[in-house]
Design an enzyme around this catalytic site. Structure first.
Site, PDB file in Angstrom:
ATOM      1  N   SER A 286       0.855  -1.184   0.000  1.00  0.00           N
ATOM      2  CA  SER A 286       0.000   0.000   0.000  1.00  0.00           C
ATOM      3  C   SER A 286       0.887   1.228   0.000  1.00  0.00           C
ATOM      4  O   SER A 286       2.030   1.180   0.481  1.00  0.00           O
ATOM      5  CB  SER A 286      -0.882   0.009   1.262  1.00  0.00           C
ATOM      6  OG  SER A 286      -1.536   1.251   1.431  1.00  0.00           O
TER       7      SER A 286
ATOM      8  N   TYR B 225      -2.408  -1.808  10.313  1.00  0.00           N
ATOM      9  CA  TYR B 225      -2.466  -2.068   8.879  1.00  0.00           C
ATOM     10  C   TYR B 225      -1.245  -1.506   8.174  1.00  0.00           C
ATOM     11  O   TYR B 225      -0.606  -2.185   7.354  1.00  0.00           O
ATOM     12  CB  TYR B 225      -3.741  -1.448   8.297  1.00  0.00           C
ATOM     13  CG  TYR B 225      -3.870  -1.569   6.799  1.00  0.00           C
ATOM     14  CD1 TYR B 225      -4.434  -2.701   6.220  1.00  0.00           C
ATOM     15  CD2 TYR B 225      -3.450  -0.541   5.949  1.00  0.00           C
ATOM     16  CE1 TYR B 225      -4.569  -2.815   4.840  1.00  0.00           C
ATOM     17  CE2 TYR B 225      -3.574  -0.641   4.584  1.00  0.00           C
ATOM     18  CZ  TYR B 225      -4.135  -1.779   4.028  1.00  0.00           C
ATOM     19  OH  TYR B 225      -4.242  -1.883   2.657  1.00  0.00           O
TER      20      TYR B 225
END
Length: 255
Positions: A136, A149
């Site tokens: 990400s 995360y």
């Protein structure tokens, strides 16, 4: 990664980026298997895309992962690629304690590593193969609202580099897909409809274009993720981090 001639497994293929990538590769004539925990969702996707296959897989469960991996190798002897799109993302207040930490780690990190270990002996026998990890932009500039995360996606980036180095003398290519903020339901309907997020179709079109132009790319970077990916290299990281997180916190506070 070659965009044609693959037998490809896409985890998290029932929705979001996983489903969209599976459909894109199917449209190019690849044999594609989507995997996920919810069979009803997988069946709906397969019914909407004739020629697509599915396998029920819980990557958080080591026994399930091993069983399904063995079944897939037996059923699809030409299996030569995997895209790790299964993922969860939760907001957390660290003052109250990290929430769903075990599930986040198991789904986003342990699952892909475990599955790679089971598939690699088979991939190494193929004329060409590919592993696509999914990190990400938040691996490079963390969103403080989702700390676990972001930390795990940074770990995925690190793992991808090590895996690529260990496989550098083989026919298995390792690519890291680095999404920006995309219109999916990763964090619910708000994200799927957020005008500030990149439209899913635009993201997939750009990704497939990159793969077709640069099949050997180590990192698959659409233009919208580059400010995050190169924030530290470009200088002014501390200010970028502060501004980015202040803006995101303000947006959430206004909801």
């Amino acid at each position: 990664m070659q965009t044609t001639g693959n037998t490809l497994l896409v985890t998290g293929g029932g929705s979001g980026i996983g489903r969209a990538l599976a459909e894109a590769f199917l449209a190019l004539g690849n044999e594609v298997i989507i995997a996920g925990r919810r069979e009803s969702v997988l069946k709906e996707v397969v019914e909407a895309n004739p020629g697509l296959h599915y396998a029920v897989l819980d990557t958080c469960d080591p026994a399930s992962t091993q069983r399904v991996a063995e079944q897939l190798i037996a059923r699809y002897p030409k299996l030569n690629a995997v895209i790790h799109c299964a993922g969860i993302m939760r907001g957390e207040s660290l003052r109250a304690g990290a929430t769903e930490l075990e599930a986040t780690v198991a789904t986003n990190l342990l699952g892909p590593i475990r599955l790679d270990g089971l598939l690699l002996p088979h991939f190494l026998k193929q004329p060409h193969a590919a592993i696509v990890t999914v990190s990400s932009g938040l691996a490079f500039v963390p969103l403080a609202l989702t700390p676990s995360y972001c930390a795990i996606k940074a770990a995925v980036h690190s793992y991808s580099q090590s895996l690529r180095y260990q496989l550098k003398d083989t026919a298995v290519n390792v690519h890291e897909l680095v999404p920006p903020y995309v219109q999916t339901e990763l964090m619910g309907e708000r994200q799927a409809n957020d005008p500030h997020a990149m439209p899913l179709k635009a993201f997939i079109d750009e990704v497939m274009g990159i793969l077709q132009r640069s099949p050997d790319a180590d990192e698959i970077l659409v233009e919208r993720v580059k400010p995050l990916r190169f924030a530290e290299v470009n200088g002014g990281y501390a200010q970028f981090f502060q501004t980015f997180n202040d803006q995101m916190a303000a947006a959430r506070a206004g909801e």
